[in-house]
Scaffold this motif. Structure first.
Motif, short mmCIF file in Angstrom:
data_model
loop_
_atom_site.label_atom_id
_atom_site.label_comp_id
_atom_site.label_asym_id
_atom_site.label_seq_id
_atom_site.Cartn_x
_atom_site.Cartn_y
_atom_site.Cartn_z
N LEU A 88 -13.04 -35.26 31.49
CA LEU A 88 -14.18 -34.54 30.92
C LEU A 88 -13.66 -33.35 30.15
O LEU A 88 -12.89 -32.54 30.68
N LEU A 89 -14.07 -33.28 28.87
CA LEU A 89 -13.66 -32.19 27.99
C LEU A 89 -14.87 -31.47 27.44
O LEU A 89 -15.87 -32.11 27.08
N ALA A 90 -14.78 -30.16 27.37
CA ALA A 90 -15.81 -29.36 26.71
C ALA A 90 -15.66 -29.57 25.22
O ALA A 90 -14.60 -29.30 24.65
N GLY A 91 -16.71 -30.10 24.59
CA GLY A 91 -16.68 -30.35 23.15
C GLY A 91 -17.16 -31.76 22.84
O GLY A 91 -17.26 -32.61 23.72
N ASP A 92 -17.43 -31.98 21.58
CA ASP A 92 -17.95 -33.27 21.10
C ASP A 92 -16.80 -34.03 20.44
O ASP A 92 -16.39 -33.71 19.33
N TYR A 93 -16.26 -35.02 21.16
CA TYR A 93 -15.07 -35.73 20.71
C TYR A 93 -15.29 -37.24 20.65
O TYR A 93 -16.14 -37.78 21.35
N SER A 94 -14.44 -37.88 19.85
CA SER A 94 -14.36 -39.33 19.83
C SER A 94 -13.08 -39.74 20.55
O SER A 94 -12.20 -38.90 20.81
N SER A 95 -12.95 -41.02 20.82
CA SER A 95 -11.71 -41.51 21.43
C SER A 95 -10.51 -41.24 20.55
O SER A 95 -9.43 -40.89 21.03
N HIS A 96 -10.70 -41.41 19.23
CA HIS A 96 -9.59 -41.15 18.28
C HIS A 96 -9.06 -39.73 18.43
O HIS A 96 -7.86 -39.50 18.28
N ASP A 97 -9.95 -38.78 18.71
CA ASP A 97 -9.56 -37.38 18.79
C ASP A 97 -8.53 -37.10 19.87
O ASP A 97 -7.74 -36.15 19.74
N ILE A 98 -8.55 -37.87 20.95
CA ILE A 98 -7.64 -37.55 22.06
C ILE A 98 -6.46 -38.51 22.18
O ILE A 98 -5.67 -38.38 23.12
N VAL A 99 -6.31 -39.45 21.26
CA VAL A 99 -5.16 -40.36 21.33
C VAL A 99 -3.83 -39.60 21.36
O VAL A 99 -2.99 -39.88 22.23
N PRO A 100 -3.60 -38.63 20.48
CA PRO A 100 -2.32 -37.89 20.57
C PRO A 100 -2.13 -37.19 21.92
O PRO A 100 -1.03 -37.19 22.48
N LEU A 101 -3.19 -36.61 22.46
CA LEU A 101 -3.12 -35.96 23.77
C LEU A 101 -2.78 -36.97 24.86
O LEU A 101 -1.95 -36.71 25.73
N MET A 102 -3.40 -38.15 24.82
CA MET A 102 -3.12 -39.18 25.82
C MET A 102 -1.70 -39.71 25.70
O MET A 102 -1.03 -39.94 26.71
N LYS A 103 -1.21 -39.87 24.49
CA LYS A 103 0.19 -40.29 24.31
C LYS A 103 1.13 -39.27 24.91
O LYS A 103 2.10 -39.61 25.59
N GLU A 104 0.84 -38.02 24.67
CA GLU A 104 1.67 -36.94 25.20
C GLU A 104 1.61 -36.91 26.74
O GLU A 104 2.63 -36.78 27.42
N MET A 105 0.41 -37.03 27.29
CA MET A 105 0.25 -36.98 28.74
C MET A 105 0.94 -38.17 29.42
O MET A 105 1.65 -38.00 30.42
N PHE A 106 0.72 -39.37 28.89
CA PHE A 106 1.32 -40.54 29.53
C PHE A 106 2.83 -40.58 29.33
O PHE A 106 3.55 -41.07 30.20
N SER A 107 3.34 -40.02 28.24
CA SER A 107 4.80 -39.88 28.07
C SER A 107 5.35 -38.92 29.12
O SER A 107 6.40 -39.17 29.72
N PHE A 108 4.64 -37.81 29.31
CA PHE A 108 5.02 -36.83 30.33
C PHE A 108 5.11 -37.51 31.71
O PHE A 108 6.10 -37.36 32.43
N MET A 109 4.08 -38.26 32.06
CA MET A 109 4.05 -38.90 33.38
C MET A 109 5.12 -39.98 33.50
O MET A 109 5.76 -40.11 34.55
N ALA A 110 5.31 -40.77 32.45
CA ALA A 110 6.28 -41.87 32.49
C ALA A 110 7.71 -41.38 32.67
O ALA A 110 8.54 -42.08 33.26
N SER A 111 7.99 -40.17 32.22
CA SER A 111 9.36 -39.66 32.32
C SER A 111 9.51 -38.53 33.34
O SER A 111 10.57 -37.92 33.44
N TYR A 112 8.47 -38.28 34.12
CA TYR A 112 8.48 -37.14 35.05
C TYR A 112 9.55 -37.31 36.13
O TYR A 112 9.70 -38.37 36.72
N GLU A 113 10.28 -36.25 36.37
CA GLU A 113 11.28 -36.19 37.44
C GLU A 113 11.01 -34.93 38.25
O GLU A 113 10.58 -33.92 37.72
N GLY A 114 11.26 -35.00 39.53
CA GLY A 114 11.13 -33.81 40.37
C GLY A 114 10.00 -33.94 41.36
O GLY A 114 9.43 -35.02 41.57
N GLU A 115 9.69 -32.82 41.97
CA GLU A 115 8.63 -32.77 42.96
C GLU A 115 7.27 -32.92 42.27
O GLU A 115 7.03 -32.33 41.21
N ILE A 116 6.39 -33.67 42.88
CA ILE A 116 5.04 -33.85 42.34
C ILE A 116 4.28 -32.54 42.55
O ILE A 116 4.24 -32.02 43.67
N PRO A 117 3.69 -31.99 41.50
CA PRO A 117 2.95 -30.74 41.64
C PRO A 117 1.83 -30.86 42.68
O PRO A 117 1.08 -31.83 42.68
#
Length: 159
Positions: A88-117
């Motif tokens: 849930l995001l504050a603002g009026d968005y389309s799916s296209h709007d968050i594709v770069p954010l999702m790529k960044e987030m899933f890249s972060f998770m796919a390569s995460y090392e260390g203790e889980i926050p």
């Protein structure tokens, strides 16, 4: 009773993707709810709670610390069916709007090392139910199979 909007989506035809689930108007502002669908409903196994819980911790931490999006994040958490997550995001968005954010987030998770926050008895009500290797696998799978070259058919609910 009237069916809620998410129960009117054809889950037989729904594939992994990023969909606008709904837009709500609260005090003159729009809140956009995204359906981050990671597995194909009723077609493949659902995610286990340990990887769902780990993705929740990693994803929420990433989003709430993101320089450009942190002030717009209202919620990131799992669907009860364990096939994906709601964002849930504050603002009026389309799916296209968050594709770069999702790529960044899933890249972060796919390569995460260390203790889980937040994975400690002090910080979490079920801190032992975590599976980082499987969370990384699911994140990498979603990134490569869906996000890398995402098609419009994975950005709009099937009709």
């Amino acid at each position: 009773m009237k069916k809620i909007a998410s129960f009117t989506i054809d889950h037989i035809r729904l594939k992994p993707g990023i969909y606008v689930s709904r837009k709500d108007h609260v005090n003159g502002s729009v809140i956009t709810t995204f359906d981050i669908r990671m597995t194909s409903p009723n077609d493949e196994p659902v995610m286990n709670t340990a990887e769902v819980h780990t993705i929740e911790h990693l994803g929420a931490t990433f989003l709430r610390n993101h320089e450009n999006w942190k002030d717009r994040v209202i919620y990131f958490g799992p669907m009860g069916c364990r096939t994906g997550f709601y964002l849930l995001l504050a603002g009026d968005y389309s799916s296209h709007d968050i594709v770069p954010l999702m790529k960044e987030m899933f890249s972060f998770m796919a390569s995460y090392e260390g203790e889980i926050p937040g994975a400690s008895a002090k910080d979490c009500g079920n801190y032992l139910d975590m599976n980082l290797p499987m969370a990384k696998y699911m994140a990498r799978r979603f990134l490569t199979e869906v996000l890398t070259d995402i098609q419009d058919s994975r950005l709009y609910y099937p009709e």
